[in-house]
Structure formats: structure tokens, C-alpha cells
Design a protein around this motif. Structure first.
Motif, PDB file in Angstrom:
ATOM      1  N   THR A   1       0.803  -1.241   0.000  1.00  0.00           N
ATOM      2  CA  THR A   1       0.000   0.000   0.000  1.00  0.00           C
ATOM      3  C   THR A   1       0.832   1.287   0.000  1.00  0.00           C
ATOM      4  O   THR A   1       0.424   2.303   0.569  1.00  0.00           O
ATOM      5  CB  THR A   1      -1.005   0.058   1.185  1.00  0.00           C
ATOM      6  OG1 THR A   1      -0.279   0.099   2.418  1.00  0.00           O
ATOM      7  CG2 THR A   1      -1.959  -1.112   1.186  1.00  0.00           C
ATOM      8  N   CYS A   2       1.988   1.236  -0.593  1.00  0.00           N
ATOM      9  CA  CYS A   2       2.815   2.444  -0.626  1.00  0.00           C
ATOM     10  C   CYS A   2       2.192   3.473  -1.569  1.00  0.00           C
ATOM     11  O   CYS A   2       1.679   3.139  -2.637  1.00  0.00           O
ATOM     12  CB  CYS A   2       4.231   2.088  -1.077  1.00  0.00           C
ATOM     13  SG  CYS A   2       5.287   3.536  -1.176  1.00  0.00           S
ATOM     14  N   SER A   3       2.284   4.727  -1.163  1.00  0.00           N
ATOM     15  CA  SER A   3       1.695   5.812  -1.964  1.00  0.00           C
ATOM     16  C   SER A   3       2.506   6.111  -3.229  1.00  0.00           C
ATOM     17  O   SER A   3       2.024   6.810  -4.124  1.00  0.00           O
ATOM     18  CB  SER A   3       1.643   7.090  -1.112  1.00  0.00           C
ATOM     19  OG  SER A   3       2.963   7.441  -0.711  1.00  0.00           O
ATOM     20  N   GLU A   4       3.728   5.581  -3.291  1.00  0.00           N
ATOM     21  CA  GLU A   4       4.616   5.906  -4.425  1.00  0.00           C
ATOM     22  C   GLU A   4       4.409   4.908  -5.577  1.00  0.00           C
ATOM     23  O   GLU A   4       3.825   3.840  -5.379  1.00  0.00           O
ATOM     24  CB  GLU A   4       6.063   5.911  -3.952  1.00  0.00           C
ATOM     25  CG  GLU A   4       6.290   6.825  -2.763  1.00  0.00           C
ATOM     26  CD  GLU A   4       5.739   8.231  -2.991  1.00  0.00           C
ATOM     27  OE1 GLU A   4       6.258   8.938  -3.868  1.00  0.00           O
ATOM     28  OE2 GLU A   4       4.775   8.619  -2.302  1.00  0.00           O
ATOM     29  N   ASP A   5       4.900   5.267  -6.758  1.00  0.00           N
ATOM     30  CA  ASP A   5       4.621   4.404  -7.919  1.00  0.00           C
ATOM     31  C   ASP A   5       5.893   3.890  -8.600  1.00  0.00           C
ATOM     32  O   ASP A   5       5.932   3.775  -9.830  1.00  0.00           O
ATOM     33  CB  ASP A   5       3.728   5.142  -8.927  1.00  0.00           C
ATOM     34  CG  ASP A   5       4.438   6.327  -9.587  1.00  0.00           C
ATOM     35  OD1 ASP A   5       5.557   6.686  -9.140  1.00  0.00           O
ATOM     36  OD2 ASP A   5       3.888   6.889 -10.551  1.00  0.00           O
TER      37      ASP A   5
ATOM     38  N   SER B   1       8.357   1.931 -10.504  1.00  0.00           N
ATOM     39  CA  SER B   1       7.885   0.990 -11.535  1.00  0.00           C
ATOM     40  C   SER B   1       8.304  -0.456 -11.301  1.00  0.00           C
ATOM     41  O   SER B   1       7.717  -1.367 -11.851  1.00  0.00           O
ATOM     42  CB  SER B   1       8.379   1.445 -12.910  1.00  0.00           C
ATOM     43  OG  SER B   1       9.787   1.532 -12.897  1.00  0.00           O
ATOM     44  N   PHE B   2       9.311  -0.673 -10.476  1.00  0.00           N
ATOM     45  CA  PHE B   2       9.817  -2.037 -10.251  1.00  0.00           C
ATOM     46  C   PHE B   2       9.218  -2.686  -9.006  1.00  0.00           C
ATOM     47  O   PHE B   2       9.420  -3.871  -8.756  1.00  0.00           O
ATOM     48  CB  PHE B   2      11.346  -2.000 -10.066  1.00  0.00           C
ATOM     49  CG  PHE B   2      11.776  -1.115  -8.928  1.00  0.00           C
ATOM     50  CD1 PHE B   2      11.786  -1.597  -7.626  1.00  0.00           C
ATOM     51  CD2 PHE B   2      12.125   0.207  -9.150  1.00  0.00           C
ATOM     52  CE1 PHE B   2      12.148  -0.774  -6.564  1.00  0.00           C
ATOM     53  CE2 PHE B   2      12.491   1.038  -8.102  1.00  0.00           C
ATOM     54  CZ  PHE B   2      12.493   0.539  -6.805  1.00  0.00           C
ATOM     55  N   CYS B   3       8.472  -1.903  -8.213  1.00  0.00           N
ATOM     56  CA  CYS B   3       8.210  -2.324  -6.830  1.00  0.00           C
ATOM     57  C   CYS B   3       6.865  -3.029  -6.645  1.00  0.00           C
ATOM     58  O   CYS B   3       5.808  -2.517  -7.047  1.00  0.00           O
ATOM     59  CB  CYS B   3       8.289  -1.098  -5.921  1.00  0.00           C
ATOM     60  SG  CYS B   3       8.061  -1.535  -4.190  1.00  0.00           S
TER      61      CYS B   3
ATOM     62  N   GLN C   1       5.406  -3.357  -3.904  1.00  0.00           N
ATOM     63  CA  GLN C   1       4.663  -2.820  -2.762  1.00  0.00           C
ATOM     64  C   GLN C   1       3.948  -1.508  -3.052  1.00  0.00           C
ATOM     65  O   GLN C   1       3.309  -0.943  -2.165  1.00  0.00           O
ATOM     66  CB  GLN C   1       5.624  -2.634  -1.593  1.00  0.00           C
ATOM     67  CG  GLN C   1       6.306  -3.931  -1.238  1.00  0.00           C
ATOM     68  CD  GLN C   1       6.740  -3.921   0.187  1.00  0.00           C
ATOM     69  OE1 GLN C   1       5.941  -3.739   1.094  1.00  0.00           O
ATOM     70  NE2 GLN C   1       8.018  -4.093   0.407  1.00  0.00           N
ATOM     71  N   SER C   2       4.076  -1.042  -4.286  1.00  0.00           N
ATOM     72  CA  SER C   2       3.399   0.200  -4.632  1.00  0.00           C
ATOM     73  C   SER C   2       1.892  -0.022  -4.667  1.00  0.00           C
ATOM     74  O   SER C   2       1.413  -0.981  -5.280  1.00  0.00           O
ATOM     75  CB  SER C   2       3.886   0.672  -6.007  1.00  0.00           C
ATOM     76  OG  SER C   2       3.019   1.671  -6.481  1.00  0.00           O
ATOM     77  N   GLY C   3       1.150   0.903  -4.057  1.00  0.00           N
ATOM     78  CA  GLY C   3      -0.303   0.831  -4.105  1.00  0.00           C
ATOM     79  C   GLY C   3      -0.847   1.145  -5.495  1.00  0.00           C
ATOM     80  O   GLY C   3      -2.040   0.985  -5.754  1.00  0.00           O
TER      81      GLY C   3
HETATM   82  S1  SF4 Z   1      10.412   1.377  -3.694  1.00  0.00           S
HETATM   83 FE1  SF4 Z   1       8.320   0.582  -3.276  1.00  0.00          FE
HETATM   84  S2  SF4 Z   1       8.032   0.847  -1.053  1.00  0.00           S
HETATM   85 FE2  SF4 Z   1       9.775   2.159  -1.668  1.00  0.00          FE
HETATM   86  S3  SF4 Z   1       8.861   4.178  -2.152  1.00  0.00           S
HETATM   87 FE3  SF4 Z   1       8.928   3.054  -4.095  1.00  0.00          FE
HETATM   88  S4  SF4 Z   1       6.911   2.042  -4.253  1.00  0.00           S
HETATM   89 FE4  SF4 Z   1       7.176   2.648  -2.100  1.00  0.00          FE
END
Ligand code: SF4
Length: 324
Positions: free
Chosen positions: A63-67, A69-71, A73-75
Motif C-alpha cells: 500500500t505504498c503511496s509511491e509508484d 515501476s519495479f516495486c 509494494q506500490s499501491g
Molecule cells: S520502492 Fe516501493 S516501497 Fe519504496 S517508495 Fe517506491 S513504491 Fe514505495
């Protein structure tokens, strides 16, 4: 110009210039063994036969607010990765104890997301204390914290602050649109100002060029980062990079060797994506590539290699776990 000359230049503490760096980048694959040999020699000069072992726990997931592109965990992506709030300090201590039994000395508590509230800060402090009680070095990857917050956590026993820059400033906007690169650089500077051991590196194989890789290495050097995690893309279904081809082992090894030439006395730790790129059978190459640290056990949302087999390979290479 020759690799031997560049190696000598590095050992004499002289700066590698643009032409030197380009020479390394443009070496053909059949000269990779020679490049690795010199990178390993530089590593041996600064770190002898020690190897830093670290492990992490995914203490707050998804549910991370960031996007990015590889992750996973991004919401913003549909990845079905686990989602849960910060786990208890006792659970974190149990995982740290398990890692310690394998010779791991640095234990990273990793939380998804960019910012944390007071509740998380309190939870981090408790977890840090529990890991420190074991005589380990507690590290934390909590997103962007300021100097005051980091100092508070330092009082609880925090040793290292982890915050990856991921890639170059030039490539970053193509990888993340939800925050500015400067925020991440500011977080790294805060860690340094707070007097913590700062661990900041990148992920390779996300579409960046060699120029981007060089730009990141030079920035990490300029910032004074002590430890550089090297991650390789493990394409996660549901992320924008799900179909990207993984790096070849040769290209990944060249990244490590180049970083050793550019950051001769900094810790280079091979972290996520190791098994994706190298499988479980080519560890000896990584251990002789210029790296002096290895993350063992599982990664955040993907499986790592077998710890016993990693330790076996480390012993066979004549290396011994570093104290911190
Ligand atoms: S790497 Fe993943 S957890 Fe870290 S800020 Fe980016 S989207 Fe969020």
C-alpha cells in the motif's frame, strides 16, 4: 590505457576520469574475467577476506503511496503482494535472532511507504531496541526521515539508515512520478548528518543506461555513503516492468566491478535479484567480483537463496563474516 593502470590509479587514491570509466564500460565480454580479477584485488586491499552479511525483514508491507515501476509494494500496481501494518517488536527480534544464528551481524527492519507517523516511529524504536539487545547492528529502512527523527531512533540503538536512491537523477522520473529525486537525496543527507551508517544504492536492469549507472555511483561517492546495496530487477507480475528481461550475469558482474573501481573503499552489498540473475549456482563469481557484502535469506517480497548454501560458498571462497 590498460586495466592494470586503472587498478594502480585506484589503489593510489587517484580519481578515475571520464575516459577511464568509459574504458571499463566498453570492455568486451571476453575481458570480463580480467576486470573482475582487478575489482576483486581492490576489494581485498580494503576489506581483506571479510564479507559483511546482512538480512532484512519486511516489517510493514504494501500500500505504498509511491509508484516506483519495479516495486511490488506500490499501491499503484496490482501485484497481490502482502499488505500489513508494522509487525510487533517481538516478531522482529525472533527474525533477527534467526539471522544471527547464521552469522549475520546487520539486521535491517524495512517498512514500505514514504513517510511514517509517530505510531510507526514508536514501533521502530521498540524494534530497534529488541534487535540491539541481541548484540546485532539494527538498521532501518523507513522511508524519508529527518535528522531529528533519526536522532531519536539512534538513541534507541539505531546504527544504520537505509534509503536507496535507486538510479540516477536523470532516469528517476521515468521510474517514479510521485516524488522528486531530491527528496531521496535529502533523506540520505539527513542520515549522514545524524551520524548514522548510511546504506544507499540502487536497482539495476530497470531500463537505465551505463550513463545512469555511472551518475548514480558518482553521486553516492560525493554524498559520502558508506554502504551501497546493489539490487538487480526481479520483474514482478503486475508492475510496469513485469515483462522486462533480466540482466545477464555478465552485465550484472560488470556493474559490480565498475562500482568497485568507482567506490573502492565503500561496502558493496549484493542484495535483491541475486537469485533471479545468477541462480543458485554462480555465487563464486559474485564473491570474486569486487563485492564485499551479501544479503542472505529472503528479500522483501521474493524468496532469496538458501542461507546454508550461501555460507558454504563463502567458506569455500576463504571469506569470513565481518563484525559489522
Ligand atoms: S520502492 Fe516501493 S516501497 Fe519504496 S517508495 Fe517506491 S513504491 Fe514505495
Amino acid at each position: 590505457m590498460s586495466l592494470k593502470e586503472l587498478h594502480r590509479k585506484v589503489l593510489e587514491g587517484r580519481t578515475l576520469y571520464d575516459a577511464d570509466i568509459r574504458y571499463i564500460v566498453h570492455l568486451p565480454d571476453d575481458r570480463l574475467p580480467e576486470l573482475l580479477q582487478y575489482a576483486h584485488a581492490i576489494r581485498m586491499t580494503h576489506f581483506n577476506t571479510t564479507i559483511g552479511l546482512c538480512a532484512i525483514i519486511n516489517a510493514k508491507s504494501g500500500t505504498c503511496s509511491e509508484d516506483c515501476s519495479f516495486c511490488a509494494q506500490s499501491g499503484h500496481h496490482n501485484t497481490h503482494s502482502p499488505e500489513y501494518p508494522l509487525i510487533s517488536a517481538d516478531e522482529i527480534q525472533t527474525a533477527a535472532r534467526r539471522a544471527q544464528s547464521h552469522g549475520v551481524t546487520r539486521f535491517g527492519i524495512v517498512a514500505s511507504g514514504k513517510l511514517v507517523g509517530d505510531k510507526d516511529l514508536h514501533g521502530f524504536a521498540q524494534s530497534i531496541q529488541k534487535v540491539a539487545e541481541l548484540g546485532m547492528h539494527p538498521d532501518l529502512s523507513p522511508g524519508t526521515l529527518d535528522v531529528g527523527q533519526l536522532k531519536t531512533l539512534e538513541k534507541a540503538g539505531l546504527k544504520g539508515y537505509h534509503h536507496n536512491l535507486e538510479t540516477s537523477a536523470s532516469f528517476f522520473p521515468r521510474m517514479c512520478s510521485t516524488h522528486a529525486y531530491e527528496e531521496d537525496v535529502a533523506a540520505v543527507r539527513s542520515g549522514i548528518e545524524a551520524g548514522l551508517y548510511v546504506c544507499s544504492g540502487g536497482i539495476f536492469g530497470i531500463g537505465e543506461s551505463w550513463e545512469d549507472r555511472i551518475e548514480l555511483a558518482l553521486l553516492l561517492r560525493e554524498l559520502g555513503v558508506q554502504s551501497i546495496p546493489i539490487n538487480f530487477l526481479h520483474p514482478i507480475p503486475g508492475t510496469p516492468l513485469e515483462n522486462r528481461e533480466v540482466l545477464t550475469p555478465a552485465e550484472a558482474l560488470k556493474v559490480v566491478a565498475l562500482y568497485r573501481f568507482l567506490l573502492p573503499d565503500r561496502a558493496l552489498r549484493i542484495c535483491g535479484g541475486r537469485v533471479t540473475v545468477f541462480g543458485n549456482t554462480r555465487k563464486h563469481e559474485l564473491l570474486a567480483s569486487g563485492a564485499n557484502g551479501l544479503m542472505v535469506g529472503d528479500y522483501l517480497t521474493t524468496k532469496g537463496g538458501c542461507v546454508a548454501s550461501d555460507l558454504d560458498e563463502i567458506n569455500k571462497a576463504g571469506l569470513t563474516p565481518a563484525a559489522g
